[in-house]
Design a protein around this motif. Structure first.
Motif, PDB file in Angstrom:
ATOM      1  N   THR A   1      41.392  43.993  46.903  1.00 34.80           N
ATOM      2  CA  THR A   1      40.106  44.675  46.888  1.00 34.80           C
ATOM      3  C   THR A   1      39.217  44.196  45.743  1.00 34.80           C
ATOM      4  O   THR A   1      38.009  44.350  45.789  1.00 34.80           O
ATOM      5  CB  THR A   1      40.318  46.200  46.754  1.00 34.80           C
ATOM      6  OG1 THR A   1      41.079  46.466  45.574  1.00 34.80           O
ATOM      7  CG2 THR A   1      41.064  46.730  47.969  1.00 34.80           C
ATOM      8  N   THR A   2      39.814  43.615  44.704  1.00 36.02           N
ATOM      9  CA  THR A   2      39.043  43.114  43.574  1.00 36.02           C
ATOM     10  C   THR A   2      38.223  41.904  44.000  1.00 36.02           C
ATOM     11  O   THR A   2      38.739  40.981  44.632  1.00 36.02           O
ATOM     12  CB  THR A   2      39.981  42.714  42.416  1.00 36.02           C
ATOM     13  OG1 THR A   2      40.733  43.861  42.024  1.00 36.02           O
ATOM     14  CG2 THR A   2      39.186  42.189  41.232  1.00 36.02           C
ATOM     15  N   LYS A   3      36.946  41.889  43.647  1.00 34.00           N
ATOM     16  CA  LYS A   3      36.101  40.749  43.976  1.00 34.00           C
ATOM     17  C   LYS A   3      36.219  39.710  42.875  1.00 34.00           C
ATOM     18  O   LYS A   3      35.920  39.968  41.715  1.00 34.00           O
ATOM     19  CB  LYS A   3      34.638  41.183  44.122  1.00 34.00           C
ATOM     20  CG  LYS A   3      33.704  40.022  44.470  1.00 34.00           C
ATOM     21  CD  LYS A   3      32.275  40.487  44.671  1.00 34.00           C
ATOM     22  CE  LYS A   3      31.374  39.313  45.025  1.00 34.00           C
ATOM     23  NZ  LYS A   3      29.975  39.736  45.258  1.00 34.00           N
ATOM     24  N   ILE A   4      36.670  38.512  43.239  1.00 31.94           N
ATOM     25  CA  ILE A   4      36.773  37.407  42.299  1.00 31.94           C
ATOM     26  C   ILE A   4      35.717  36.374  42.642  1.00 31.94           C
ATOM     27  O   ILE A   4      35.680  35.857  43.765  1.00 31.94           O
ATOM     28  CB  ILE A   4      38.178  36.766  42.345  1.00 31.94           C
ATOM     29  CG1 ILE A   4      39.237  37.775  41.905  1.00 31.94           C
ATOM     30  CG2 ILE A   4      38.234  35.513  41.466  1.00 31.94           C
ATOM     31  CD1 ILE A   4      40.661  37.263  42.009  1.00 31.94           C
ATOM     32  N   ASN A   5      34.829  36.094  41.702  1.00 33.89           N
ATOM     33  CA  ASN A   5      33.808  35.078  41.933  1.00 33.89           C
ATOM     34  C   ASN A   5      33.612  34.156  40.733  1.00 33.89           C
ATOM     35  O   ASN A   5      32.690  33.347  40.719  1.00 33.89           O
ATOM     36  CB  ASN A   5      32.474  35.713  42.350  1.00 33.89           C
ATOM     37  CG  ASN A   5      31.952  36.702  41.313  1.00 33.89           C
ATOM     38  OD1 ASN A   5      32.480  36.787  40.192  1.00 33.89           O
ATOM     39  ND2 ASN A   5      30.928  37.462  41.685  1.00 33.89           N
TER      40      ASN A   5
ATOM     41  N   SER B   1      36.463  37.262  36.247  1.00 36.32           N
ATOM     42  CA  SER B   1      36.973  38.260  37.195  1.00 36.32           C
ATOM     43  C   SER B   1      38.396  37.910  37.624  1.00 36.32           C
ATOM     44  O   SER B   1      39.207  38.800  37.888  1.00 36.32           O
ATOM     45  CB  SER B   1      36.050  38.378  38.413  1.00 36.32           C
ATOM     46  OG  SER B   1      35.813  37.122  39.015  1.00 36.32           O
TER      47      SER B   1
ATOM     48  N   TYR C   1      41.601  40.358  36.929  1.00 36.53           N
ATOM     49  CA  TYR C   1      42.517  40.747  38.003  1.00 36.53           C
ATOM     50  C   TYR C   1      43.970  40.469  37.613  1.00 36.53           C
ATOM     51  O   TYR C   1      44.868  41.285  37.846  1.00 36.53           O
ATOM     52  CB  TYR C   1      42.152  40.011  39.292  1.00 36.53           C
ATOM     53  CG  TYR C   1      43.035  40.354  40.461  1.00 36.53           C
ATOM     54  CD1 TYR C   1      43.164  41.675  40.893  1.00 36.53           C
ATOM     55  CD2 TYR C   1      43.750  39.364  41.137  1.00 36.53           C
ATOM     56  CE1 TYR C   1      43.986  41.992  41.975  1.00 36.53           C
ATOM     57  CE2 TYR C   1      44.560  39.681  42.211  1.00 36.53           C
ATOM     58  CZ  TYR C   1      44.674  40.998  42.627  1.00 36.53           C
ATOM     59  OH  TYR C   1      45.483  41.314  43.686  1.00 36.53           O
TER      60      TYR C   1
ATOM     61  N   GLY D   1      44.199  36.058  47.550  1.00 38.05           N
ATOM     62  CA  GLY D   1      44.437  37.149  48.496  1.00 38.05           C
ATOM     63  C   GLY D   1      45.263  36.726  49.686  1.00 38.05           C
ATOM     64  O   GLY D   1      44.941  37.080  50.827  1.00 38.05           O
TER      65      GLY D   1
ATOM     66  N   ASP E   1      35.638  30.074  39.459  1.00 37.92           N
ATOM     67  CA  ASP E   1      36.479  30.770  40.426  1.00 37.92           C
ATOM     68  C   ASP E   1      37.623  29.839  40.853  1.00 37.92           C
ATOM     69  O   ASP E   1      37.392  28.709  41.263  1.00 37.92           O
ATOM     70  CB  ASP E   1      35.618  31.154  41.631  1.00 37.92           C
ATOM     71  CG  ASP E   1      36.375  31.875  42.724  1.00 37.92           C
ATOM     72  OD1 ASP E   1      37.619  32.006  42.635  1.00 37.92           O
ATOM     73  OD2 ASP E   1      35.720  32.309  43.694  1.00 37.92           O
TER      74      ASP E   1
ATOM     75  N   ARG F   1      36.106  33.029  50.058  1.00 37.43           N
ATOM     76  CA  ARG F   1      35.549  34.254  49.471  1.00 37.43           C
ATOM     77  C   ARG F   1      34.633  35.020  50.425  1.00 37.43           C
ATOM     78  O   ARG F   1      34.247  36.154  50.148  1.00 37.43           O
ATOM     79  CB  ARG F   1      34.771  33.908  48.200  1.00 37.43           C
ATOM     80  CG  ARG F   1      35.615  33.333  47.073  1.00 37.43           C
ATOM     81  CD  ARG F   1      36.778  34.232  46.714  1.00 37.43           C
ATOM     82  NE  ARG F   1      37.490  33.767  45.511  1.00 37.43           N
ATOM     83  CZ  ARG F   1      38.716  34.103  45.214  1.00 37.43           C
ATOM     84  NH1 ARG F   1      39.404  34.916  46.027  1.00 37.43           N
ATOM     85  NH2 ARG F   1      39.308  33.651  44.111  1.00 37.43           N
TER      86      ARG F   1
ATOM     87  N   GLU G   1      31.550  34.251  51.098  1.00 36.37           N
ATOM     88  CA  GLU G   1      30.150  34.119  50.697  1.00 36.37           C
ATOM     89  C   GLU G   1      29.962  32.791  49.974  1.00 36.37           C
ATOM     90  O   GLU G   1      30.901  32.256  49.370  1.00 36.37           O
ATOM     91  CB  GLU G   1      29.714  35.271  49.791  1.00 36.37           C
ATOM     92  CG  GLU G   1      30.504  35.413  48.509  1.00 36.37           C
ATOM     93  CD  GLU G   1      30.073  36.609  47.680  1.00 36.37           C
ATOM     94  OE1 GLU G   1      29.297  37.431  48.175  1.00 36.37           O
ATOM     95  OE2 GLU G   1      30.521  36.715  46.518  1.00 36.37           O
TER      96      GLU G   1
END
Length: 492
Positions: A2-6, A10, A14, A87, A212, A240, A242
């Motif tokens: 659920t954690t957004k890594i960009n 980040s 995590y 993920g 990232d 990701r 996006e």
């Protein structure tokens, strides 16, 4: 996940939530040989000199000579950690990357005020400008040619077509505003550079450091999976969901990764070459993925740095070279490339592929092959030939049946010892161009080799002939849930 890594930050945040995946130290460490020397023991593994181990990523918060800066190392040095960051189950990473190649999402351009990489700007025209002081690039051993940027994402554009490419190259800090750049023959950025040089023009290039992890993995794809003109950033975008954010550079007509920790802006100068070890005179460059220190190159292209931009309190990301980190960055895209090609030609036969750590993710692949019917006999060797086509730098392929755990070297060697006969199960293909950093690929090593970089590619067929499968059944143990007896070892 659920954690957004960009970005790198980040990703590190995590990892802090997962026990055993990240450690930090506030004890001062010298970027000259010490940081890499420490991490060799902490978690490098791979092809690095023993003793070593597979361990957590590490952050050095107190870097000698660089107040306010940090160095992160080993972020991708565990396949399980890569799985966490992308993920995905570790065993399925090759499939994730394969599917991401087929569903690319193009990068997007953002404005400067949306680009953290430009929070602080240092122009080369400023008095006292020195990249060696601005960037805590480690010198991995005491005999290296100098400090190296080992995780720099190099981005450039074809001057004729406008196509872009991003790859990781060997970058040595040679002076206050000069960086040497070694190109393995055939790299797309070198094709672009040669076009600029033929026209007598400098090539704009950006180097993004600390990004990232999805970008770092995606950038390691090679032809034919990602042909000339294919932007590997779109693979990271697919992972990701996006587009990767890019920003216009401050001093050159090129873009950089907007959420990077550092960005070096510069130009590859036409017809200018430097000796890689001009400052050390050791005859060596730096440790490379096969586990040996690469020889210095006597004449390689030079980047003239125009600017360095970075985030506030930046984090330098590094890799020590021969380590599990390189295995994962290079190896998982290798697996994806082989899976993609074999699935098209032999649908349903190849169950999985592992680019083995002993080959640095490049030299050796283990292919798990399923023989479903008599006509499948022989197709396993076709799969090996397809693997060589999918990844040209591959040297050895080991074929195993689907009951063999291809990620367990002991199990692979078990198959080699009980399902293999050297007189009938070794297939050699001599005289094929491979990767130039394998020191055994020389005429001095074998009279069959005509030029440095040529190799004998070999298939080890450790699969059971289809007609004999019933005689090679593994012992059948009772299926139980061991958590009933030792729950502490089998937590869900």
């Amino acid at each position: 996940m659920t954690t957004k890594i960009n970005d790198l930050r980040s990703a590190l945040d995590y990892l802090r939530t997962i026990p055993g995946q990240l450690v930090e130290t506030n004890v001062e460490a010298d970027p000259r040989a010490e940081i890499s020397g420490i991490y060799r023991y902490v978690g490098a593994k791979g092809t690095v000199k023993r003793p070593t181990r597979l361990g957590p990523a590490m952050i050095f918060n107190n870097v000698k000579g660089h107040p306010g800066a940090k160095v992160a190392i080993g972020v991708l040095s565990s396949r399980a950690r890569v799985g966490h960051l992308l993920g995905c189950e570790p065993e399925k990473l090759g499939f994730l990357l394969k599917d991401s190649v087929s569903t690319p999402i193009a990068p997007v351009v953002v404005s400067a005020d949306q680009a953290p990489c430009q929070e602080v700007v240092h122009l080369a025209t400023e008095e006292g400008f020195d990249i060696r002081k601005l960037i805590p690039a480690p010198t991995n051993t005491e005999e290296d040619a100098g400090p190296y940027v080992t995780m720099g994402l190099c981005y450039g554009t074809d001057p004729e077509t406008g196509d872009t490419d991003i790859t990781i190259h060997r970058l040595c800090l040679q002076g206050k505003d000069e960086i040497s750049m070694y190109f393995v023959p055939g790299r797309h950025l070198d094709v672009f550079r040669q076009k600029y040089e033929k026209a007598g023009k400098p090539m704009p290039i950006s180097i993004s450091i600390g990004v990232d992890p999805a970008i770092e993995i995606a950038a390691c794809f090679e032809p034919p999976t990602t042909p000339l003109g294919f932007n590997e950033l779109s693979i990271a975008g697919s992972i990701r969901g996006e587009g990767v954010q890019m920003v216009q550079c401050k001093t050159i007509n090129e873009k950089a990764i907007a959420r990077a920790e550092y960005v070096i802006e510069g130009e590859l100068l036409p017809d200018v070459r430097v000796r890689e070890d001009q400052n050390s005179n050791t005859g060596k460059a730096m440790p490379e993925f096969p586990g040996y220190t690469g020889a210095m190159k006597p004449a390689i292209p030079l980047i003239k740095v125009k600017a360095v931009t970075h985030r506030r309190d930046p984090i330098m990301q590094s890799c020590i070279g021969p380590s599990e980190e390189h295995v994962n960055m290079a190896g998982i895209p290798t697996e994806a490339s082989i899976l993609g090609m074999t699935e098209k030609a032999l649908p349903g036969n190849v169950k999985n592929v592992y680019a083995h750590c002993s080959g640095g993710g490049k030299y050796m692949a283990v292919i798990q092959f399923v023989k479903k019917a008599p006509p499948d006999e022989g197709r396993q060797r076709q799969a090996a030939l397809l693997a060589f086509s999918a990844f040209s730098e591959l040297k050895h392929v080991i074929l195993v049946d689907d009951d063999v755990d291809l990620f367990d070297t002991d199990d692979v060697l078990w198959a080699l010892n009980t399902r293999f006969q050297g007189d009938v199960d070794v297939i050699t293909i001599p005289g094929v161009r491979c990767h130039p950093l394998d020191p055994s690929q020389s005429p001095e090593f074998s009279p069959s080799i005509r030029d440095v970089g040529i190799s004998c590619k070999t298939i080890f067929d450790c699969t059971v002939p289809f007609g004999l499968k019933e005689h090679f059944q593994r012992s059948k143990f009772k299926e139980v849930d061991p958590a009933k007896w030792v729950p502490e070892l089998f937590k869900k």
